[in-house]
Structures are given as C-alpha cells and as structure tokens.
Write a protein that holds these residues in place. Structure first.
Motif, PDB file in Angstrom:
ATOM      1  N   TYR A  84       0.836  -1.198   0.000  1.00  0.00           N
ATOM      2  CA  TYR A  84       0.000   0.000   0.000  1.00  0.00           C
ATOM      3  C   TYR A  84       0.873   1.251   0.000  1.00  0.00           C
ATOM      4  O   TYR A  84       1.623   1.488   0.943  1.00  0.00           O
ATOM      5  CB  TYR A  84      -0.895   0.037   1.251  1.00  0.00           C
ATOM      6  CG  TYR A  84      -1.850  -1.117   1.347  1.00  0.00           C
ATOM      7  CD1 TYR A  84      -3.129  -1.000   0.828  1.00  0.00           C
ATOM      8  CD2 TYR A  84      -1.493  -2.294   1.986  1.00  0.00           C
ATOM      9  CE1 TYR A  84      -4.030  -2.049   0.933  1.00  0.00           C
ATOM     10  CE2 TYR A  84      -2.390  -3.344   2.096  1.00  0.00           C
ATOM     11  CZ  TYR A  84      -3.650  -3.227   1.564  1.00  0.00           C
ATOM     12  OH  TYR A  84      -4.526  -4.256   1.673  1.00  0.00           O
ATOM     13  N   HIS A  85       0.733   2.067  -1.026  1.00  0.00           N
ATOM     14  CA  HIS A  85       1.541   3.285  -1.119  1.00  0.00           C
ATOM     15  C   HIS A  85       1.320   4.211   0.069  1.00  0.00           C
ATOM     16  O   HIS A  85       2.242   4.901   0.490  1.00  0.00           O
ATOM     17  CB  HIS A  85       1.241   4.026  -2.420  1.00  0.00           C
ATOM     18  CG  HIS A  85       1.538   3.208  -3.630  1.00  0.00           C
ATOM     19  ND1 HIS A  85       0.734   3.196  -4.730  1.00  0.00           N
ATOM     20  CD2 HIS A  85       2.556   2.352  -3.909  1.00  0.00           C
ATOM     21  CE1 HIS A  85       1.222   2.385  -5.642  1.00  0.00           C
ATOM     22  NE2 HIS A  85       2.319   1.855  -5.163  1.00  0.00           N
ATOM     23  N   ASN A 102       3.814   3.713   2.760  1.00  0.00           N
ATOM     24  CA  ASN A 102       5.240   3.845   2.471  1.00  0.00           C
ATOM     25  C   ASN A 102       5.885   4.881   3.380  1.00  0.00           C
ATOM     26  O   ASN A 102       5.283   5.914   3.685  1.00  0.00           O
ATOM     27  CB  ASN A 102       5.474   4.265   1.011  1.00  0.00           C
ATOM     28  CG  ASN A 102       5.219   3.146   0.039  1.00  0.00           C
ATOM     29  OD1 ASN A 102       5.045   2.001   0.415  1.00  0.00           O
ATOM     30  ND2 ASN A 102       5.190   3.494  -1.240  1.00  0.00           N
ATOM     31  N   SER A 145       5.642   8.821   2.886  1.00  0.00           N
ATOM     32  CA  SER A 145       4.433   9.217   2.167  1.00  0.00           C
ATOM     33  C   SER A 145       3.587  10.154   3.022  1.00  0.00           C
ATOM     34  O   SER A 145       2.889  11.018   2.501  1.00  0.00           O
ATOM     35  CB  SER A 145       3.618   8.006   1.728  1.00  0.00           C
ATOM     36  OG  SER A 145       3.150   7.289   2.844  1.00  0.00           O
TER      37      SER A 145
END
Length: 192
Positions: A79-80, A83, A86
């Motif tokens: 899942y970005h 990150n 993020s």
C-alpha cells in the motif's frame, strides 16, 4: 446453500471486467449506497493491477455462484499510503512497529470487506476473517495493523470487537484523519 470460499491474488480471482462489475454490485449492496468514486476503475486499476492484493471471495453455489462476500488484504508494503515518507503518520506508524522489534515485511493490512445485504448474519464475514488470518499466518505474517473504525455496519463492529478482544492490540498512532491505528498479533483465536 453452500458458501464456497476461494483465496488468491486479485489478478487470479478478479481477472475479468464482469467479475469487477460483480464486486462493484456487492460493494453497493453491502454499504447500501453507491460509492462517490469510480469503484470499477479503483478495483481494476489500483487494487488489482497496481497492488495485486490478496482476496477472499465467497460465492453462493446454490445461486449460480453469486458473489456474496469479498475480503481484500495485503502486506503493508503493498500500500503506497503506508510507504515511509508518504505521510508523517506513516513514518510514525512504521517507527512504532520497528521499535517493537517487529519485521515490517511481516505486517499486513485488511482494506475492504463486504458481505451482500441478502447474506448478512450468516457468518460470512467471520469466516472470511478466519480464512484471511490463517492464510496470512501460513505465509509468515505475524502482525496486522487496522484502523479503529473500518467498513460499515456489522462488519465494522466485528472488526472493532476483534481489535478490542485481541490481548496484543495496541494503539500505535493515528492517520491524517485522526483514526487510531492498532497493531496486533495475528491469531485465529481472535475470531473464535
């Protein structure tokens, strides 16, 4: 009626536009409303083609294999939004995991669970939760993160009850909407 469950990657289980359309219909039934965003594109382009999440489908074999349940989950690294760098909150969450000497690659996240409105109260969500936990444990996953509130209706209540019941559940921070994020040890005992 027999519910048939299958676990695999989205690229295997949601491999046609017709199945993605079924998923959108299931989601609408489960939540009682159409989503304000393009779910078809999200499931096809983001969840399947980009993330290729793990998925459990539940189908009613007595009703032409109608899709009656869906549970999507994956490793946090898929899942970005989780990150490092993020978001400041994702850094804090990952720092809290590392501070507990937990391998980040062994932590998962469940992002969506739906049960068709005509099939609620039949134990489908609990069965999918048990299957997901057993599957992730068999893959070597040890922990899971989950927001304080996820999903809608009974599904959200079940997940929140499970979090509270899990002895190892610990609040490790909050996301940008101030939703608590819990970390807990994956265990099938939570769903018994």
């Amino acid at each position: 009626m027999t519910i048939v469950y299958e676990t695999d990657k989205m690229t295997a289980l949601l491999n046609t536009d017709a199945i993605i359309t079924e998923v959108v219909g299931l989601s609408t039934s489960a939540t009682g409303a159409e989503s304000p965003f393009d779910q078809f594109a999200a499931y096809k382009t983001v969840y399947r083609d980009t993330f290729d999440l793990w998925t459990i489908t539940a189908r009613d074999d007595a009703s032409s294999s109608k899709l009656v349940g869906l549970y999507c989950f994956g490793d946090i690294n898929q899942y970005h939004v989780f990150n490092r760098d993020s978001h400041t909150w994702s850094n804090a969450m990952r720092d809290a995991i590392i501070a507990k000497s937990i391998d980040e690659s062994k932590v998962d996240y469940a992002c969506a669970i739906y049960v068709h409105a005509d099939y609620t109260g039949q134990g489908i969500s609990r069965s999918m939760q048990k299957k997901r936990t057993a599957y992730q444990i068999s893959r070597g996953m040890t922990h899971s993160i989950i927001p304080q509130i996820i999903g809608v209706g009974d599904v959200a209540k079940n997940l929140n009850t499970a979090i509270a019941a899990a002895n190892s559940a610990e609040n490790i921070g909050a996301d940008s909407d101030d939703n608590a994020i819990y970390l807990f040890t994956l265990s099938n005992d939570v769903w018994s």
